[in-house]
Write an enzyme that holds these catalytic residues in place. Structure first.
Site, PDB file in Angstrom:
ATOM      1  N   SER A 136     -27.685 -35.178   2.538  1.00  0.00           N
ATOM      2  CA  SER A 136     -26.767 -34.047   2.386  1.00  0.00           C
ATOM      3  C   SER A 136     -25.734 -34.416   1.330  1.00  0.00           C
ATOM      4  CB  SER A 136     -26.060 -33.757   3.718  1.00  0.00           C
ATOM      5  OG  SER A 136     -24.956 -32.880   3.533  1.00  0.00           O
ATOM      6  N   TYR A 149     -21.190 -37.578  10.551  1.00  0.00           N
ATOM      7  CA  TYR A 149     -22.318 -36.941   9.857  1.00  0.00           C
ATOM      8  C   TYR A 149     -22.377 -37.421   8.409  1.00  0.00           C
ATOM      9  CZ  TYR A 149     -25.276 -33.233   7.888  1.00  0.00           C
ATOM     10  OH  TYR A 149     -26.258 -32.538   7.240  1.00  0.00           O
TER      11      TYR A 149
END
Length: 245
Positions: A136, A149
């Site tokens: 990501s 995350y």
């Protein structure tokens, strides 16, 4: 026949029934690959009729062994491993419990590392193996998605760089890092008008991405056309990470 194909390729794809993972399965099958896809729950899954599916949790070591065993029995080798499974808990860092951030690391990072290690012999057997890890842009810049995350995605990016060097020339390893894509995982964020406006204002292309736009680059990276590409992190972000003032 077009040389832009995955004909003759075998692929193991995790998280293959929702969002980006489903789009990857669809793209690979359309381009001629034989696909073994993984999902935690197949009861309500949107499955491709030409793909094979296994239900299970990749954080379970026994299930990971089963996955690799199934691929070996089915094909005897593996051309492509797409590590797509991922999850998130969005909150301020001080609000996380230890159980929550450990679960994020186990799901997003440790399980995919273990599966990649197990799959290595089959990838080598194929003669031109390719590992594609879905990370990501949160692994490169802060996107207010929660520190754990972002940390797992940053680790995935660096994991890909190191492994690309260690496993060359027999297995290529690349990373794909999306920005906001229309998926079930991002729905809760994109449904907030103020947050969506801020996201779009930072995205030069003025929109969020679509799952097939991520699937396309993962398919290219698995092709023989990409045979000299390894150790890269391709950001599918509509220009987000290039935007300054």
């Amino acid at each position: 026949m077009s040389s832009w194909t995955l004909q003759g390729k075998t692929a193991l794809i995790t998280g293959g029934t929702k969002g980006i993972g489903k789009a990857i399965v669809d793209e690979y099958v359309t381009l001629g690959a034989e696909v073994l896809a993984v999902a935690r729950d197949l009861s309500m899954a949107d499955k491709h009729p030409k793909a094979q599916y296994l239900e299970g949790d990749i954080t379970d070591p026994t299930f990971r062994q089963q996955l690799v065993y199934t691929a070996e029995k089915k094909w005897g080798q593996l051309h492509v491993l797409v590590n797509n499974v991922g999850t998130n808990v969005r909150k301020k860092f001080v609000e996380y419990t230890e159980e929550e951030y450990r679960k994020l690391f186990e799901t997003n990072l440790f399980a995919m590392m273990a599966l990649t290690q197990l799959a290595h012999p089959l990838l080598v057997k194929s003669g031109n193996g390719s590992v594609i890890n879905i990370a990501s842009v949160a692994g490169s810049v802060d996107v207010q998605s929660g520190p754990p995350y972002g940390m797992t995605k940053a680790a995935i990016i660096q994991f890909g760089r190191h492994l690309a060097v260690e496993w060359a020339p027999t297995v290529r390893v690349n990373t794909v890092s999306p920005w906001y894509i229309q998926t079930p995982l991002t729905a809760s964020v994109l449904s907030q008008p103020d947050r969506l406006e801020r996201i779009l204002s930072r995205t030069p292309m003025g929109r969020v991405g679509k799952p097939h736009e991520v699937a396309g680059i993962t398919a290219f990276l698995a092709m023989d056309h990409a045979s000299y590409i390894t150790g890269q992190n391709v950001q599918v972000d509509g220009g987000f990470t290039s935007k300054g003032l």
